[in-house]
Every structure is written in structure tokens, then in C-alpha cells.
Design a protein around this motif. Sequence first.
Motif, PDB file in Angstrom:
ATOM      1  N   LEU A  42      -7.545   4.634   2.244  1.00 28.76           N
ATOM      2  CA  LEU A  42      -7.592   3.607   1.207  1.00 28.76           C
ATOM      3  C   LEU A  42      -8.955   2.926   1.236  1.00 28.76           C
ATOM      4  O   LEU A  42      -9.629   2.916   2.271  1.00 28.76           O
ATOM      5  CB  LEU A  42      -6.528   2.537   1.467  1.00 28.76           C
ATOM      6  CG  LEU A  42      -5.058   2.870   1.170  1.00 28.76           C
ATOM      7  CD1 LEU A  42      -4.193   1.691   1.587  1.00 28.76           C
ATOM      8  CD2 LEU A  42      -4.831   3.198  -0.285  1.00 28.76           C
ATOM      9  N   CYS A  45      -0.141   3.699   6.341  1.00 28.47           N
ATOM     10  CA  CYS A  45      -0.335   4.191   4.969  1.00 28.47           C
ATOM     11  C   CYS A  45      -0.107   5.701   4.899  1.00 28.47           C
ATOM     12  O   CYS A  45       0.566   6.202   3.988  1.00 28.47           O
ATOM     13  CB  CYS A  45      -1.747   3.837   4.512  1.00 28.47           C
ATOM     14  SG  CYS A  45      -2.088   4.327   2.816  1.00 28.47           S
ATOM     15  N   LYS A  74      -8.424  -2.707  -0.144  1.00 28.70           N
ATOM     16  CA  LYS A  74      -6.956  -2.678  -0.170  1.00 28.70           C
ATOM     17  C   LYS A  74      -6.348  -2.846   1.219  1.00 28.70           C
ATOM     18  O   LYS A  74      -5.162  -3.119   1.363  1.00 28.70           O
ATOM     19  CB  LYS A  74      -6.471  -1.351  -0.771  1.00 28.70           C
ATOM     20  CG  LYS A  74      -6.755  -1.213  -2.254  1.00 28.70           C
ATOM     21  CD  LYS A  74      -6.177   0.079  -2.790  1.00 28.70           C
ATOM     22  CE  LYS A  74      -6.459   0.218  -4.281  1.00 28.70           C
ATOM     23  NZ  LYS A  74      -5.956   1.501  -4.817  1.00 28.70           N
ATOM     24  N   MET A  75      -7.173  -2.659   2.244  1.00 27.74           N
ATOM     25  CA  MET A  75      -6.676  -2.799   3.621  1.00 27.74           C
ATOM     26  C   MET A  75      -6.930  -4.224   4.101  1.00 27.74           C
ATOM     27  O   MET A  75      -7.724  -4.487   4.999  1.00 27.74           O
ATOM     28  CB  MET A  75      -7.356  -1.767   4.531  1.00 27.74           C
ATOM     29  CG  MET A  75      -7.048  -0.333   4.094  1.00 27.74           C
ATOM     30  SD  MET A  75      -7.986   0.921   4.995  1.00 27.74           S
ATOM     31  CE  MET A  75      -7.169   0.892   6.575  1.00 27.74           C
ATOM     32  N   THR A 108       0.824  -1.214   0.000  1.00 28.55           N
ATOM     33  CA  THR A 108       0.000   0.000   0.000  1.00 28.55           C
ATOM     34  C   THR A 108       0.861   1.268   0.000  1.00 28.55           C
ATOM     35  O   THR A 108       0.333   2.364  -0.046  1.00 28.55           O
ATOM     36  CB  THR A 108      -0.932   0.033   1.235  1.00 28.55           C
ATOM     37  OG1 THR A 108      -0.140   0.143   2.425  1.00 28.55           O
ATOM     38  CG2 THR A 108      -1.797  -1.213   1.310  1.00 28.55           C
ATOM     39  N   GLN A 110      -3.537   0.056  10.071  1.00 27.32           N
ATOM     40  CA  GLN A 110      -3.130   0.009   8.664  1.00 27.32           C
ATOM     41  C   GLN A 110      -3.139   1.404   8.046  1.00 27.32           C
ATOM     42  O   GLN A 110      -2.220   1.778   7.312  1.00 27.32           O
ATOM     43  CB  GLN A 110      -4.070  -0.905   7.873  1.00 27.32           C
ATOM     44  CG  GLN A 110      -3.963  -2.364   8.279  1.00 27.32           C
ATOM     45  CD  GLN A 110      -4.859  -3.243   7.431  1.00 27.32           C
ATOM     46  OE1 GLN A 110      -4.654  -3.375   6.232  1.00 27.32           O
ATOM     47  NE2 GLN A 110      -5.854  -3.853   8.056  1.00 27.32           N
TER      48      GLN A 110
END
Length: 535
Positions: free
Chosen positions: A218, A308, A222-223, A50, A304
Amino acid sequence: MDNKVRKILSSLIAILAVTNMEAQQQVPRLVVCITVDQLRGDYIEYFYNTFGERGFKRLLNEGKVYSNIHFEFSNVEEATAFATLFTGSNPCFNGISSGKKYDFDTEKETSILYDPSYLGNYTKDNYSPKALYSSTIGDELKIASKGRSDVYSIAPNPEAAILAAGHAANGAFWIDDSNGKWATTTYYKSVPWYVDRYNSGTESLSARLNKMVWTPTLGLEKMNAFPYVLDELPFKYTFSEKDLNCYPNLKTTPFVNKEVNRLALQFLEYGGFGTRTCPDMLSVTYYAGNYRGNMNKEYSYEVQDTYCQLDKDIEQLLDAIDKKVGLSKTLVVFTGSGYYKSEEEYTQELDSFIAGGEFHPKRCVALLNMYLMALYGQQTNWVKGFYNNQIYLNRKAIEDAKLDLAEFQNKAAAFLKEFSGVQHVTTDNSLIFGDWNEGTAKFREGTHHLGRGDLIIELQPGWKINTDNPKEKVKIIRNNAVITPLVFLGNGIKPERIYRNVKAAEVAPTVTYILRIRPPNASQTLPLFEMTQNH
């Protein structure tokens, strides 16, 4: 060999020697220490896909990367970690064995940095670095340059800011918990004009607070690094000064790293870094731990998202350094604080399998006191209390009774070893007079003889500490290591991956070696071998 060949070889040797000297003699114009509180190397790996190309990936691809640093003591937290990283010495020398201290006479807990001799600037708190007994990288740079180098530190919290700065720095700044301003202490003599302007203008945190909303940056698809959170809903957090915990909460979100960057960019723009005859130093601290309201959620979308967004913040800072000073003239030192804070919660079923039981410090103190009264036949409070896994005895009563302190401590330790959940007990006397071994070395390294308890207790992993205080959460003991990478970037350093553990205390002498100054005065380790070669 004819003369012509000899001349050519001599010329080549001379050129190589000069080139080698130039490579070794390159002293950076600026040192930027980027320390991420609660950084986890495994999370960098999990979230790697990511990230962009110029944040974490730039550090790992272009820097000299050590896979892990480790601390030689068990009570690693913010204050102990920063003191060790910046002094090149463990708590037994630098004096910072905990972020807090407790006075049993007044029954008050204060910051280890509390110092009523100095007022706060943009804060009501009174702090100074006087509890830090050894010099820091910045202190040695100030000494070597006779004060000409500028040394500043920026961090979310006072412990990281002050301990990274040291005694002789120009300034240390942190975000005040009550007003959100960039605060400092009058111990440091000046506040740059651009910090004053920032605090009082439209750029200030309080002026922008009502527009700050934390939602995922995000898409949830995608996480997907953790399979344990895929059924959770997206999060949304807002912040209001009406909430008493507004700023402490905000300081555990990605917004705090953006605030750190905002001020760091002001220093890079107006501070004249890299323009002086002597190197300057800027310490920047980011946060990568759990959200304050989520300490019991180890695996979350919030964590997360923090990584990111931190990736972009690192990119922004590196780009700003490159533009203003040039990475070729800057030494960037990137690492973490070697611990991770969380509050574990088990289901009732798991609790019966995993948790070993509960350790009650108040009961322990009461029983120990009863045992000592029975042993010595006096109605005396032999035990002052329990704090930070240490038991403090009543030294005055022991002295008045003309008892042998070492024997007294040993008998108390023998009694404590019989408690369920106690893994190990060592005494202050044994640590002072060398009666310690490999198993107790971490107690010696992690404590300082001034202010240390008489008995240091280690509990078995999985056991809970229950203080019998409804306001305090039960703490579960966990002593597993946290992967913490160490990266040196810029200043002509060649990319390399080094797969070995290095000591946290080796960071400071390595930085001072590159700066060509003495290591901090309590540092007893040599610079990292790979950094002393032609980099």
C-alpha cells in the motif's frame, strides 16, 4: 379447536421439528482450522479500512464471532497455544508447557517435540507428537471414521504443524529452516505425490527465492494506523540462501503465508477433501507477528503490511474452499494463538521510570545454593539450575540426605520470595497436592507434573531477565492479555457477534460437537453454548 385447525397445527409442528433436526444434523464434509500465530484483534480493528471485502471482513460479517478467547495460563507461546486449541486441554493435561525443554545433565536445549526415534523427511530434524499426552480433534476424527477421514496440517513451524495434527493424522508439514522445503517426519507414514513434486520443481521456495522482494503493498499515506511510525522510511527486504537466517527471516514476512496457501491449494486441488463418506480436516497456520529483524519495533509499516497481505491470503483460501467443496459444506474455525512476541527497548530516561530492575537467574541459583548449604550443612549442589522461570533442585541429593522434599521446597521458596522483582513463588509439591489458590491456578494449568521444576517463579511486570549471556537478549516481563477473536464460518452457521470471553480450551470440544464425535480425551469443558443451538 376443530379438527381442521388441529391438523394444520400438527403439520406445522412436524415441519418445524424436521427442519430443526436437519439444521442440527448437518455435519460438515470438511473442517478447516485457520490459526494465525500472534494474531491481534486490535490490529484487525486498526487496519480494517485497508482490507478488502472477502478476507477479514467476510469472516467478521458472515461468521459467528466471539470477541476474545483467553488462555488460563501465563506462559502462552506457539507450542502451548496450539496444543491447547487442538486438544481442548491446558498444559497440565496435554503435557506441552513450553516449546523447548532443557536437559541439565547434558546441558542441551531441544524442541519439546524432539524424538530421535524418527527421521526427518526433507529435514535433518527429528520430531514426533509423542510429547503430546492427549488426543487432538484430528485424532478423534480418525478414531470415529476408523481411519477413513484425511487429516493434514500445514504451518510455518514444526510445533504448530505437529501439535495441530496430533498422533493419528495423515501428515504434518512445515518449512525447514535450512533448505526451505516442506518438511515432515517419518512418524507420519506418507508424503502425498504433489508435495514431493512441489519440493523438487520450479514451484519450490528455493527456486523462487531470488525474485522475492518485500516492499509495502500500500502507499505509505494509507498505512497511517500508527502515528508512531509516520516519519519512517519505506522498507525493502531481499532473501538469499547465502544468509544463514534466510528462511527463519522469511518465515516472519507475508511471504510465508503465501507459501502456506500455495501448499494448501495443492491439498484442496488433489487431496479429495470433502469427497469421502466421512469429514476431512485441514489445519492451516498463518503468521502475523513482527519481522524477525524488527522485534524491537512494536509499531511498524511491516506489521501493517503483513495484515494487509494476510487479508488477501485469507480471501484466496476461503474462495478456494468455496469453489472446491463449498462453504455451506465446510466448517471454518478461525482464531489466533493468544500471545504476541516482541523485544522492548526503552530510552535511558524511560528505562529509569518503567523498568523495575534486572533479575539474574545465575546469581539467584548461586545464592539459593549457598543458603541451602548453610541450612543443611553439606557441601552439596542442591540446585541443578534455572530454566523457563523454574528452578530445578537436585532431587537425588535431597533423597540421599533423607530430607523431606516438600519442606525443602518450601524453605527454598521462602528464600526466593525475598528477591527483588519476584512477584510470586509456588512449589511443585503444592501444585501436585492441591495446596494452591486462585493466584497460583495459572501455574497449575500452565505446567505438567512430569518435567516441571521444583519452584515456579513469577516476576513483576517491567522487570528484566538477564541471563548474563552476551548471545541472549535481555527479556522484559510483560503479562498483558492479547485480544484474540474466534470465528466459526460456513456449514449453515448464522452471522452473530458475541461479546464475551471464551476459554481457548472450549474450541476443540465445540468443533467435535459439530462433527458429532467425542471431544479429545483430556478435554474437560463443554462446547460453546451458542454453537449448540440451532445454528
